[in-house]
Structures are given as C-alpha cells and as structure tokens.
Design an enzyme around this catalytic site. Structure first.
Site, mmCIF file in Angstrom:
data_model
loop_
_atom_site.group_PDB
_atom_site.id
_atom_site.type_symbol
_atom_site.label_atom_id
_atom_site.label_comp_id
_atom_site.label_asym_id
_atom_site.label_seq_id
_atom_site.Cartn_x
_atom_site.Cartn_y
_atom_site.Cartn_z
ATOM 1 N N SER A 1 1.743 12.960 -5.114
ATOM 2 C CA SER A 1 2.129 11.693 -5.740
ATOM 3 C C SER A 1 2.124 11.845 -7.250
ATOM 4 C CB SER A 1 1.139 10.601 -5.325
ATOM 5 O OG SER A 1 1.281 9.458 -6.159
ATOM 6 N N THR B 1 7.475 2.307 2.441
ATOM 7 C CA THR B 1 6.904 2.829 3.684
ATOM 8 C C THR B 1 5.801 1.890 4.174
ATOM 9 O OG1 THR B 1 5.164 4.089 2.564
ATOM 10 C CG2 THR B 1 7.294 5.195 2.870
ATOM 11 N N LYS C 1 -4.630 13.646 -4.911
ATOM 12 C CA LYS C 1 -3.290 14.188 -5.097
ATOM 13 C C LYS C 1 -3.266 15.250 -6.197
ATOM 14 C CE LYS C 1 -1.630 12.081 -1.706
ATOM 15 N NZ LYS C 1 -1.030 12.797 -0.572
ATOM 16 N N ILE D 1 7.718 8.642 5.326
ATOM 17 C CA ILE D 1 8.362 9.871 4.868
ATOM 18 C C ILE D 1 8.242 10.972 5.911
ATOM 19 C CG2 ILE D 1 8.122 11.731 3.157
ATOM 20 C CD1 ILE D 1 7.540 9.413 1.121
ATOM 21 N N SER E 1 5.654 7.710 11.057
ATOM 22 C CA SER E 1 6.264 6.654 10.242
ATOM 23 C C SER E 1 6.557 7.184 8.845
ATOM 24 C CB SER E 1 5.331 5.428 10.146
ATOM 25 O OG SER E 1 4.166 5.751 9.402
ATOM 26 N N TYR F 1 -7.376 8.180 -4.613
ATOM 27 C CA TYR F 1 -6.148 8.740 -4.033
ATOM 28 C C TYR F 1 -5.445 9.643 -5.060
ATOM 29 C CZ TYR F 1 -1.397 8.695 -1.989
ATOM 30 O OH TYR F 1 -0.177 9.041 -1.472
#
Length: 322
Positions: free
Chosen positions: A175, A234, A205, A52, A50, A201
């Site tokens: 990100s 997304t 990254k 990207i 799913s 997160y």
C-alpha cells in the site's frame, strides 16, 4: 520548507491513487503485455475470495492459468470459485481454506501443497486492517500476524517449490500508506503507545516492502516485486475504512483497475525484464520513500526484521509438525 515540499509531493501522489490516476496512467500501457496465454503455469493467490485477489485470480483464469485460491472463509470462497469457473470457463481452479493469521495453519498448508502441486507464481494479496488491538489464539497482534508474519511464512515455506519452477515470481500487494512509515523493529506487535489501526497497517506494508527487497537479494532465481494497487473500491476498504470510503467512493478505482499491476507483474514478460525487489504502481517502478522523508532504515534494522520473523516462523513450524 522541506516539510512543505514533501506535503505537496504527497498530495500530488494521492491523486495518482484514484480512478482518474489509473485512467491517466493506463494511456501508456501496452495491452499486449497482458494478452498472454499462461496455460500450464500455476498461480497461488491469497485472499482470493473478494476484491483485488478475486479480480486477479479471475484474469489469470481467463488466460488459462491453473489458479489456487487461498481463502479464510469457506462459504465466501466457494461462491468466488464458482463465479471464476463460470465466467472464465477454466476448470483448473482449486480452493484451499487457510487462515493467514494462524502461522501453524500456514505451515501445514505449505507442507501439503509442496507435495501435491507445482507453483510458478505466488501472489501475497491477503491482508487485514483491524482497528482495535486484537490478539490471535497464538497471542499475536492480528494485523502483524496476517500482513507480516503470514506473508513471511507463506513465502519462505513455498520458496523451495518456486526454486524448481521456470520463471518463478512472487508478488506482494502492499500500500502507498507505507510511505508514511519508517520500519520499526522495536515494536512489531504494537504494544507501546496508542493503537492506531491505520498506522499499524501502514507499518506492516512498509515491512512487506523490506521483505521483498531482502528476498530479492537472497533468492536470485525468483523474481520478487511489491506493489501499490491505488485506492480501489473493495469490501475490505468499505469495512475497515468506512469514513474514507464515504469521502472517496466516487473517485475509487474498480477492483479490476486495482488488480491491473498485480496481473501485469504475474503474467507479462516485461515485468521480469526489470530488477527483482522493486516497488510498483501502475506498471512501473516507483520510489519506496517520499522526497526528504525520514523513513529510510539502517541495514541492521532490516536484518533484525528478518531474524525476528524467522524465529517466529521456525517456532510455529515446530509446533505445526509436533
């Protein structure tokens, strides 16, 4: 005053992450960069069922590449594979079911893959944002296990295969959130303080950016890059950041727009003319730190990150083989 300037710069940067930012940036793109035939080249895309990952896999398939989809959910992955084959007419699409939060599973997959396939390009796209502290069956914090350790093991396990390939590349989807984080090697599994999934997160990254820079120094025959896709609409954004999605849904990039720079880094000749180890946004290198931000880390912290991840990696390699 420096705080004010930094904030103004960051807010300006946020506008660039939207659909409007992409449309503005794309005016300088050369369409010929990605109008290439990659038949005979092999690409592995993690998290390809799913978002990207799927958009990237589909565009590579359109250009004739052999695509290996590495996905966690078998049912969704089979639907994605069928969609890619049907839309592109490319039959060279292979499916592998691997949980990127399970390091032993990654090692088993990589060992088998090396014996059966060739690989020119690895695209580390799989990721997660778990908003409550959750442990895997191995006792690892799930965001760290997937985003950092999973990416590390998948890459280092496949480096020997990539070293044999012509024009080998590794692209990691990071990100822009990492810009607000300084590498923190003292609490890799978020055991201290209040758990904030968004910041965890972002820290992961930042770790991916450091990994890319370190790999680029260590493996000169492979071109490494890391990138920010902007804010794209997304399934992951909708499920992990529902409030953000509701506020921004009319300004989000399409999945294809989010995947554009991944595709460019994976297939274009122009990408490898630039040095290995850079951070990209909209087909160009961008800084990994905001102006005047205190997010730079000393070399010893970056070396420590690599050492700790290698220790984890070898422990789980032994367990997977034993």
């Amino acid at each position: 005053m420096s705080w004010y300037r930094n904030t103004v710069w960051f807010v300006k940067g946020l506008r660039e992450y939207t659909r409007g930012g992409y449309e503005s940036a794309s005016k300088r793109f050369n369409p010929a960069d990605v109008e290439v035939d990659v038949a005979g080249r092999s690409f592995l895309v993690t998290g390809a069922n799913s978002g990207i990952g799927k958009a990237t896999a589909k565009e590579i398939a359109r250009r004739g590449g052999t695509v290996h989809l590495v996905c966690r959910n078998k049912e969704r992955a089979e639907v994605a594979k069928e969609e890619i084959v049907t839309e592109t007419g490319n039959q060279n699409i292979f499916l592998h079911i691997v949980d990127l939060s399970n390091p032993k599973e990654i090692w088993k997959f990589a060992e088998k893959f090396q014996n059966e396939h060739k690989l020119n390009v690895l695209i580390n796209n799989a990721g997660c944002m778990v908003n409550n502290r959750e442990l895997t069956e191995d006792g690892l914090e799930k965001n760290f296990a997937t985003n950092t350790l999973g990416t590390y093991i998948m890459t280092t396990a496949l480096v020997p295969l990539l070293e044999k390939a012509a024009d080998a590349r590794v692209i990691t989807v990071s990100s822009g959130g990492m810009l607000v984080q300084k590498l923190n090697v003292s609490d890799l599994q978020s055991e201290s303080g209040t758990f904030d999934g968004t910041m965890v997160y972002a820290q992961n990254k930042r770790q991916q950016v450091v990994l890319t820079e370190q790999w680029a120094k260590a493996h000169r025959n492979i071109h490494f890059s890391v990138m920010h896709p902007g804010w794209a609409d997304t399934p992951a954004v909708r499920s992990s950041m529902p409030d953000f999605y509701e506020r921004m849904k009319n300004s989000l990039r399409t999945e294809a727009q989010g995947a554009d720079t991944v595709l460019w880094l994976a297939v274009s000749a122009e990408a490898t003319k630039l040095p290995s180890g850079l951070f990209f946004q909209d087909r160009q290198p961008v800084p990994t730190h905001l102006p005047l931000a205190y997010t730079h880390s000393p070399p010893e912290d970056e070396e420590k990150l690599m050492e700790v991840l290698e220790e984890f990696s070898q422990k789980f390699k032994s367990a997977s083989l034993g």
